[in-house]
Design an enzyme around this catalytic site. Sequence first.
Site, PDB file in Angstrom:
ATOM      1  CD  GLU A 191      -2.836   0.758   3.148  1.00  0.00           C
ATOM      2  OE1 GLU A 191      -3.656   1.676   2.419  1.00  0.00           O
ATOM      3  OE2 GLU A 191      -2.413   0.532   2.818  1.00  0.00           O
TER       4      GLU A 191
ATOM      5  CE  LYS B  70      -8.087   1.855   2.486  1.00  0.00           C
ATOM      6  NZ  LYS B  70      -6.778   1.926   3.408  1.00  0.00           N
TER       7      LYS B  70
ATOM      8  CB  CYS C 191      -5.186  -1.337   3.956  1.00  0.00           C
ATOM      9  SG  CYS C 191      -4.590  -1.438   5.362  1.00  0.00           S
TER      10      CYS C 191
END
Length: 283
Positions: A44, A120, A158
Amino acid sequence: MPRNVRGALLQATWTGDKESMIQKHEKAAHDASKQGAQVMLFQELFYGPYFCQVQDAQYYSYTELIPDGPTTKRMQDLAKQTGMVLVVPMYEEDEKASGIYYNTAAVIDADGSYLGKYRKNHIPHCAPGFWEKFYFRPGNLGYPVFKTRYADVGVYICYDRHFPEGARELGLNGAEIVFNPSATVAGLSEYLWKLEQPAHAVANAFFVGAINRVGYEDPWRIGEFYGQSYFCNPRGQVVAEAARDRDELITAQLDLDQIREVRNVWQFYRDRRPETYVGLSKL
């Protein structure tokens, strides 16, 4: 014909500057290619620190356009050199609106062509130092799956991994491998690390490749990034795992025929009842 794909993951400590961090990943990509890897994930926000440990506008400087920024172009060249599919998480500035930023992963095919990006969707804002809403707008591109030379690839970044709904969307959209690059610390999420994503793999009968950073990042030191990056198969079994406390490149052979084998036993897609789940979409 059997469909076997060798995947690669790199967990890496922060070097202290962007250029050397990119070079570290370039070297690892060449090493992975020599080991026969065909699809590789970086971690990430791969070229920077995990700056969300504080709320400070100076870190907006890490943003780039995707795909027109310099790092995406550099990664396209790297993919072409190595013959690998690359999944490259970066800090993106919206190409249409200055000052709007996303936590994004670019997907680049083995010939260097840019296939698209995932933004994301789930953005945390919580102690001890995950102040992501200061930096990122929630994604607006849905849950795309990219048809690469070697496999159909999805991305989940994540904090996304705590939400089974998006993992199911990726499965329904045809993902064979779902990659999750993460930055998470001991004491907060370690007990979940090898629970949630193997569960996604089982529920959807796909492979998962998950990366976590390693070490402490100064000057913030909110906790130890505990590594343990891994691949798991559609049965939820971990088939390759990195150490907890050091830089490490891991590769694993992924037998994509297992997807059909598992789905022929566990008919979760046949037996799902979406017409009964309407409450899930209510705000």
